[in-house]
Scaffold this motif. Structure first.
Motif, short mmCIF file in Angstrom:
data_model
loop_
_atom_site.label_atom_id
_atom_site.label_comp_id
_atom_site.label_asym_id
_atom_site.label_seq_id
_atom_site.Cartn_x
_atom_site.Cartn_y
_atom_site.Cartn_z
N UNK A 1 0.84 -1.19 0.00
CA UNK A 1 0.00 0.00 0.00
C UNK A 1 0.87 1.24 0.00
N UNK A 2 0.32 2.32 -0.55
CA UNK A 2 1.00 3.61 -0.60
C UNK A 2 0.25 4.60 0.26
N UNK A 3 0.98 5.38 1.03
CA UNK A 3 0.38 6.42 1.85
C UNK A 3 1.19 7.70 1.71
N UNK A 4 0.54 8.82 1.37
CA UNK A 4 1.27 10.09 1.33
C UNK A 4 1.67 10.51 2.74
N UNK A 5 2.93 10.89 2.90
CA UNK A 5 3.45 11.24 4.22
C UNK A 5 3.61 12.74 4.40
N UNK A 6 4.14 13.41 3.40
CA UNK A 6 4.41 14.83 3.51
C UNK A 6 4.73 15.41 2.15
N UNK A 7 4.79 16.74 2.10
CA UNK A 7 4.97 17.39 0.80
C UNK A 7 5.67 18.72 0.99
N UNK B 1 11.19 1.84 5.12
CA UNK B 1 10.36 1.27 4.07
C UNK B 1 10.65 2.00 2.77
N UNK B 2 10.31 1.37 1.67
CA UNK B 2 10.49 2.01 0.37
C UNK B 2 9.62 3.27 0.29
N UNK B 3 9.99 4.16 -0.61
CA UNK B 3 9.22 5.37 -0.85
C UNK B 3 9.10 5.61 -2.36
N UNK B 4 8.08 6.37 -2.74
CA UNK B 4 7.99 6.95 -4.07
C UNK B 4 7.85 8.45 -3.89
N UNK C 1 5.90 12.84 -0.85
CA UNK C 1 6.55 11.59 -0.46
C UNK C 1 5.49 10.56 -0.06
N UNK C 2 5.57 9.37 -0.68
CA UNK C 2 4.67 8.27 -0.36
C UNK C 2 5.47 7.13 0.25
N UNK C 3 4.99 6.60 1.37
CA UNK C 3 5.58 5.37 1.88
C UNK C 3 5.02 4.19 1.10
N UNK C 4 5.85 3.18 0.89
CA UNK C 4 5.44 1.96 0.19
C UNK C 4 5.68 0.81 1.15
N UNK C 5 4.61 0.26 1.70
CA UNK C 5 4.74 -0.76 2.73
C UNK C 5 4.02 -2.04 2.34
N UNK C 6 4.56 -3.14 2.79
CA UNK C 6 3.96 -4.45 2.51
C UNK C 6 2.75 -4.66 3.40
N UNK C 7 1.77 -5.35 2.83
CA UNK C 7 0.59 -5.75 3.59
C UNK C 7 0.80 -7.19 4.02
#
Length: 629
Positions: A32-38, A546-549, A561-567
């Motif tokens: 899943x991707x979650x926006x963290x900050x900008x 964790x990975x980011x995009x 910035x999006x975190x990319x985390x495993x479910x």
């Protein structure tokens, strides 16, 4: 077509991160991707945040701010609150060929080597003149190290995986009045081992002159060449070289670069050691008559009320015309991944396209009408294909008197190709179908303006860019949609069997900046508009573990910035019958009702989705839920 979508609202906080980003995931999504900050520039629709790149050793992000002709360096050690460190100036930098980066120069792209050697592709204030690569120390204070001269309009630069070369796509666009048309080329610059600028003699230019008539190489027939033939100031003419305009470059691990020739609908293969274009292969065309390859072609539906209408049409094709591109290796073979945006060529009085309804109308276009025997001949009303924009140099009968078929801009998709040019996967009409299911009231919206179907008659969601990254041993493609916004994520570990994972859009459609009484406030609240550049950060290099995009958004001027985390959680068992009201089993946060979807040309209605298990619990135990924005 995708199946088993789970739709929900993510919650995040921070500058330019909206309260409830749009999220849609496959039922078996592994991440899943979650926006963290900008980071916000506060500049609207001026390309203030375009290409982004991350430097792991310093936890810095470098962002191209074309609006101000520079790049900004951000401290990304806390992605929830990135802060600006300094600017990298390009204007006034002396080049090793004796020139100086001129006033009015535009920064187009940036790349960074692991040791911090940074390079910026800089367009001349006169875009038809030779541009520059400006070098700087990304790990230091950003001071310029020097520059070298390359071809006209250096549009994108990358560094080879081994750090030996900077490779730049010199697009060579014509002057706005088509009075001058420079040659397109790929610049190959041998880099020094240390953090320093190379000398001018390290620059080699891979040109396309070998593919001119009478040259040693043969240009494949389906490589699209079109437009006026413009002599050089010396009176020479190079119709192939001037027509081919490299847009983007991807480099594999074997010393080979691949340049997207967007308008020509082709890819050039470049040997870096010799700086030679060894091959050009055409991408072919997308058949919109095939099931799963539909599109919504009109923003004016019956009674002038836009609705979702994704349909197939015999005789209609898409010209892939990729913009962003990336390369990856799996199973010992290299593959290319392309974002099939599409692009028109409009310079001066020359326009290479027209709306379908205007074909044959001498007041609107020089292009002839549809042939009477064409399967599309009866579909020229606005409610059909009338408003769709198509190219005018393809699909003509052999005598040029009328159009037998039509070709629209872009594929509205992403594709995976072998390095010999064979397509092994295309996402078909997935992007439009997913957006229609997720946010039907904003289907094919534009970026600066919130609307319904504002882009159906053009390039739909308009896939702009793509980056590839590995998470927990699986390989994923992250595709940015320039118009409606957001990232589409696919598992591409098996190139021929790529599957949809999730769609995340950090945008609040309640805010339409172009229509706002207070555009500044609307911009601050709208989230991300117009994703342009993407950067994947592996978990090993990431400040969060964790990975980011990272996404540069050229319309909103934001870098997000999006975190990319495993479910890893086991899926919760769903009820076996569709619940109603507040009965036990209603999904958390739902009021027990199901939102309806507009009918589409392929029959996607709520009833149809229930039948296949996309809506309600059903036998598949899958919930479909759409968040109101």
């Amino acid at each position: 077509m995708t199946t088993g979508l789970l739709l929900a609202a993510a919650v995040a906080a921070g500058a330019a991160v909206v309260e409830e980003p749009v999220v849609a995931s496959a039922s078996d999504a592994a991440l899943e991707l979650d926006p963290m900050g900008s980071y916000e520039t506060g500049i609207f629709d001026e390309s203030a945040a375009e290409i982004v790149v991350f430097h792991a050793a310093t936890q810095r992000t470098v962002v191209v701010n074309a609006a101000q002709g520079l790049v900004e360096v951000l401290d990304a050690s806390d992605p929830a609150g990135p802060t600006k460190l300094f600017d990298v100036e390009t204007v006034g930098v002396a080049s090793d060929d004796g020139s100086v980066v001129s006033e009015g120069a535009i920064a187009n792209s940036v790349a960074i080597r692991d040791d911090g050697l940074g390079v910026v592709a800089v367009e001349n204030g006169d875009k038809t003149a030779a541009g520059w690569l400006v070098f700087f120390d990304a790990a230091g204070d950003g001071g310029a190290l020097g520059a070298v001269r390359v071809g006209a309009l250096p549009d994108m630069v990358t560094i080879s995986p081994d750090g030996a070369y900077a490779v730049v796509a010199d697009e060579g666009e014509p002057a706005d009045d088509f009075s001058v048309d420079p040659e397109g080329s790929v610049g190959v610059v041998t880099l020094p081992d240390d953090v320093a600028a190379p000398s001018q003699d390290a620059v080699a230019i891979a040109d396309f002159r070998g593919f001119e008539e009478g040259g040693p190489r043969t240009l494949p027939e389906d490589v699209r060449l079109f437009g006026p033939e413009v002599p050089t100031p010396d009176g020479d003419s190079f119709p192939v070289s001037q027509n081919l305009e490299p847009e983007y470059v991807a480099v594999d691990g074997t010393g080979t670069a691949y340049a997207a020739l967007q308008e020509a609908n082709a890819v050039a293969v470049v040997d870096l050691a010799t700086a030679t274009v060894t091959d050009i292969w055409p991408l072919g065309f997308k058949d919109h008559s095939r099931e799963g390859n539909g599109l919504d072609a009109s923003d004016r539906d019956p009674e002038d009320a836009p609705i979702v209408n994704i349909a197939t049409h015999p005789g209609l094709n898409g010209v892939y015309m990729p913009d962003g591109m990336d390369a990856y290796t799996t199973g010992g073979q290299t593959y290319l991944v392309t974002a099939n945006e599409g692009d028109a060529r409009e310079w001066g009085d020359y326009v290479d396209g027209a709306r379908v309804k205007d074909l044959g109308d001498a007041e609107e276009t020089d292009a002839p009408a549809l042939c009477a025997h064409s399967p599309l001949a009866g579909l020229t009303e606005d409610t059909d294909l009338g408003r769709l924009e198509v190219v005018t140099d393809l699909g003509l009968r052999e005598d040029g008197s009328c159009f037998e078929e039509l070709y629209s801009y872009g594929g509205r998709s992403f594709s995976i190709w072998t390095t010999e040019g064979e397509q092994v996967f295309d996402s078909g009409d997935d992007f439009e179908q997913i957006v229609a299911e997720t946010i039907p009231e904003y289907f094919n919206s534009d970026h600066g303006e919130t609307n319904l179907e504002g882009r159906s008659d053009a390039k739909g969601p308009e896939p702009e860019s793509v980056t590839v990254g590995e998470v927990d041993g699986r390989t994923y493609a992250f595709v940015g949609l320039e118009r409606v916004g957001g990232l589409m994520v696919y598992d591409i570990t098996d190139p021929a069997g790529a599957t949809f994972v999730t769609y995340v859009n950090n945008r609040d459609f309640a805010y339409s900046v172009e229509d706002a009484d207070d555009p500044a406030s609307a911009l601050a609240a709208a989230g991300d508009l117009g994703p342009e550049g993407l950067a994947f950060v592996p978990a090993a290099d990431s400040p969060i573990g964790d990975a980011m995009v990272i996404v540069g958004n050229e319309v909103s001027g934001t870098t997000t910035y999006f975190s990319v985390t495993s479910i890893t959680e086991e899926p919760t068992e769903q009820p076996t019958e569709q619940p109603t009201g507040t009965d036990e089993g209603t999904p958390p946060g739902d009021d027990g009702t199901l939102d309806t979807l507009p009918e589409t040309g392929t029959g996607t209605t709520v009833a149809a989705l229930v039948a296949v298990g996309l809506v309600g619990a059903g036998a598949a135990g899958i919930w479909f839920r759409r968040r109101s924005v």
